[in-house]
Design an enzyme around this catalytic site. Sequence first.
Site, PDB file in Angstrom:
ATOM      1  N   GLU A  15    -107.492  23.244   9.991  1.00  7.23           N
ATOM      2  CA  GLU A  15    -106.216  22.908   9.361  1.00  7.23           C
ATOM      3  C   GLU A  15    -106.289  21.462   8.887  1.00  7.23           C
ATOM      4  O   GLU A  15    -106.222  20.528   9.688  1.00  7.23           O
ATOM      5  CB  GLU A  15    -105.044  23.114  10.328  1.00  7.23           C
ATOM      6  N   GLU A  46    -104.603  27.155  18.355  1.00 12.63           N
ATOM      7  CA  GLU A  46    -104.268  25.868  18.981  1.00 12.63           C
ATOM      8  C   GLU A  46    -103.885  26.059  20.458  1.00 12.63           C
ATOM      9  O   GLU A  46    -102.952  25.432  20.967  1.00 12.63           O
ATOM     10  CB  GLU A  46    -103.147  25.170  18.218  1.00 12.63           C
TER      11      GLU A  46
END
Length: 617
Positions: free
Chosen positions: A262, A187
């Site tokens: 995710e 991320e």
Amino acid sequence: MKYLFKKTVNHRAVIALLLLAPLLTPAQSKHSFGYDSEHFLLDGKPFQMISAEIHYPRIPREAWRQRMKMAKAMGINTIGTYVFWNLHEPQKDKFDFSGNNDIAAFVKTAQEEGLWVILRPSPYVCAEWEFGGYPYWLQNEKGLVVRSKEPQYIKEYKKYIMAVGKQLSPYLVTRGGNILMVQIENEYGSYGSDKEYLELNRKMFIEAGLDCHLYTCDPAKDVAKGYLPGLLPSVNGIDDPERVKTLVRKYHDGKGPFYVAEWYPAWFDWWGTKHHTVPAKNYASRLDTVLAAGISINMYMFHGGTTRGFMNGANCYDTGFYEPQISSYDYDAPLDEAGNATPKFMLFREAIQRNLPAGQSLPEVPAAKPAIVLPTIAFTKPTGLFSVLPVPKKSVAPLTFETLQQAYGYVLYRTKQTGGQSGMLSIKELRDYGIVFINGKRVGVLDRRLKQDSLLIDLPPGLVTIDILVENMGRINFGPNLLKNKKGITEKVLFKGKEWKGWQQYSLPFDKTNLPVTVKRSPAANEPVLQKAVFELKETGDTYLDMRNWGKGCVWINGHHLGRYWSIGPQQTLYVPVEWLKKGKNEVVVLELLKPEQRELKSLDKPILDELNPSAQ
């Protein structure tokens, strides 16, 4: 529904191929893995990953296989896991891949169970984990800047990733193993946008032998900043099929494959806040939709487990608040903290089953593991914490945990000052929770969560001993403040506006090599205590220590740190895995900070994760 019907029909033939291969045990020979413009390809055939995120340190090693069998019973074909730098290099240049840290054994177990692996060895993992996975000692390297091209960081990062590669490169699918893909960084687009830094990541991974298909993952809004041209971008947090496909194509030359790295079926908890849950039915239908569209996913979390020891992280997106996370990582996940199927598990299983080829079925769901209630445990000889202090380190101003080369736990700060006056005691940048004592008597508590850093105190005449017991409640794991993560009294202590100098620091890390419980004297009133007891079991099973009558502290069973408890909630129990109990004699140790008079420890056969007590300290 019209849209869903069309997409399901268009993908029906492909879905059969996508879901067939992964349920078979991988052969020992090498496999090929890649992708075309739409699909992942395993041995040249379309392959859909239905991945379950499971973190090896949050589960006893003896239970890894059971959790994987549960994953297969839900229809999972792949296991996703981070690799945690601060576990594997707890002190600089001292690596540990043993016991519960044996990530290679975790991957091998998955292969034995017929499961593929998605590896996420980024130096930064977030994961509601202490310092986002970074080892504390990075902060002692002057000028080091995490998640950047800064030379010291790259030097230490490279040593770490080379060590990981040595452990795991033999398990890549290209070498006959079961690791299909490896994620670089994590991320990153939510933190920065330096493509040169990402390219350094890629090169180091390849040099470390992790030279399979690499990919990046970012929340939808941050993909532009976090992807690296030439690698597959994946997206977190969304599951609308068209939105996923549009976003990936935008940054991948108009092509797939499509991977939600995710997919969140729930969320995590922090101290003092309501337990988070989400409607299982709503998320089961969303899972059905995304699978029917041929999109691969990684379910974060399928099984959270428990954040043992002092390894929880904390939320702190700006300097305005601090929210340390609880020890339970139950996450309202399909598999609960003890590894049993929940109603959400069964609904998700039905959604996956609906997308299997005709005639194919899933394994039976194993029965829930038995849970037991322990006999009431009585403590008879508490040890006052101040009677078992180590040799102190002296300084003019208070020293941080990092300066003391202490990663986690507690530090007792002691100073002696002239009394006979009253005034305001203020601690500048307390990190994170402090209990103040005057001549051994507790006079107040300071809590960073509540922005409490000052206390009105009365100093008796004469030379007065002031003790401040400070707990590291977990370093920030997300956001722009990763480099503001030092612990303890990080600046100074003021009394009536004047700085107190002359300090002694007593390190109390309470790791497995530092657990003093020999009774030296009875504790004073309100003094934190260590209490030890032995209890006997004829049969073992999972159990949950009921900490509702206790205050704040930690518990060890047979040497295993179960995590923190704190009466403010929402977590009121501590999960004890059956793997850590034994027939016959068992030992329990409790460190209690606020209620030293407590002498009984009870247990339950189910957890309490949703009970708040806002009046507690």
